[in-house]
Design an enzyme around this catalytic site. Structure first.
Site, PDB file in Angstrom:
ATOM      1  N   HIS A   1      57.689  51.435  37.847  1.00  0.00           N
ATOM      2  CA  HIS A   1      59.015  52.034  37.705  1.00  0.00           C
ATOM      3  C   HIS A   1      59.071  53.062  36.581  1.00  0.00           C
ATOM      4  CE1 HIS A   1      59.937  49.659  34.053  1.00  0.00           C
ATOM      5  NE2 HIS A   1      59.239  48.700  34.644  1.00  0.00           N
ATOM      6  N   ASP A   2      59.797  54.141  36.835  1.00  0.00           N
ATOM      7  CA  ASP A   2      60.073  55.193  35.853  1.00  0.00           C
ATOM      8  C   ASP A   2      58.832  55.971  35.423  1.00  0.00           C
ATOM      9  OD1 ASP A   2      63.023  54.566  35.364  1.00  0.00           O
ATOM     10  OD2 ASP A   2      62.089  52.648  34.841  1.00  0.00           O
TER      11      ASP A   2
ATOM     12  N   GLY B   1      55.388  50.385  33.340  1.00  0.00           N
ATOM     13  CA  GLY B   1      56.530  51.264  33.497  1.00  0.00           C
ATOM     14  C   GLY B   1      56.552  52.392  32.488  1.00  0.00           C
TER      15      GLY B   1
END
Length: 284
Positions: free
Chosen positions: A129-130, A147
């Protein structure tokens, strides 16, 4: 004379599931047993070969390809995620191989995971994520990243490397196979080791991309000034200021210095030279 492009037919295999609301461009191919969620946008010429799952607020760039059992835009592996409508984007002509997982962003982060154009992500890699993966990057088999990792354009991440969350990897950097990366890697840097150590610059990329010999020579000189053998007699900040002044007109050296000056959550990967082990690798 204005030329009108003829729309190409979109082909959806009878076993595929495309949710109402999904937007499909021209010439899209969705193969057997694929699943496409209602908030997905698939641009022209994308191919989902088979058993591909695309979900969430996800956009797949034109002419990108997705191999069996990869997933794009699924919920992140973050316990703080509570189902917020975060996003995932993959750029044009990117190739995502078997069993790759690319997760959408989180509300606590940037809210989006981005993979650039002309990227190759090989089998079993994980983009968390991200994360941001730059254009033309190559992510080799079994690479995993936490992340919020940011990987620059043209970077090469070799097989089974593991990248800590919030790490920045600079433009055209090289991460060796089975390397654990806990801190930031300067642009054009080359790192190796169970815990990554900076062993030189990515000379092969520089030569293959037309960087002239005199510029490579200046980059080598700047690198040796920043990272002298056995760490040198001066603090890193003093060496940094000296290189800043001596190479003020060298664009690539200034790119490295700007990366070093930028805010960082993880600090910089240390040089093997500072510990008296490893040498500048001509062919790294």
């Amino acid at each position: 004379m204005h030329v009108v492009k003829e729309a190409r037919a979109t082909v959806i295999h009878p076993t595929a599931i495309v949710a109402p609301g999904a937007q499909l461009g021209d010439g899209v191919t969705i193969g057997p047993w694929c699943s496409v969620g209602p908030d997905v946008v698939i641009e022209d010429g994308v191919e989902l070969i088979s058993h591909v799952v695309v979900d969430g607020h996800t956009r797949l760039g034109a002419a990108s390809r997705y191999f069996p059992f990869c997933t794009v835009g699924m919920a992140p592996q973050d316990l703080k995620y509570k189902g917020e409508p975060t996003r995932c984007e993959v750029g044009a002509r990117t190739v995502v191989r078997e069993h790759v997982t690319i997760h959408r962003g989180t509300a606590m982060g940037a809210g989006i995971t981005r993979v650039g154009t002309d990227v190759l992500i090989m089998a079993n890699a994980h983009v968390a994520h991200d994360c941001v993966v730059g254009n033309r990057a190559i992510i080799v088999n079994n690479v995993v990243m936490g992340g919020h990792v940011c990987i620059g354009d043209d970077a090469r991440i070799m097989g089974s490397a593991a990248i800590h969350q919030f790490v920045r990897i600079g433009h055209a950097a090289l991460v060796g196979g089975v390397t654990g990366v806990e801190a930031d890697i300067i642009p054009y840097g080359s790192v190796l080791g169970n815990r990554a150590r900076l062993v030189g610059l990515h000379w092969i990329w520089l030569r293959r991309n037309g960087v002239k010999s005199d510029e490579i020579h200046r980059m080598r000189k700047a690198f040796l000034s920043l990272y002298p053998k056995n760490g040198g007699d001066q603090p890193f900040a003093v060496r940094l200021d000296a290189v800043r002044q001596a190479f003020a007109q060298d664009q690539r050296v200034q790119e490295i210095l700007a990366f070093i000056d930028a805010p960082s959550s993880r600090g910089l990967v240390r040089s093997a030279r500072e510990q008296g082990r490893g040498q500048d690798m001509e062919d790294a």
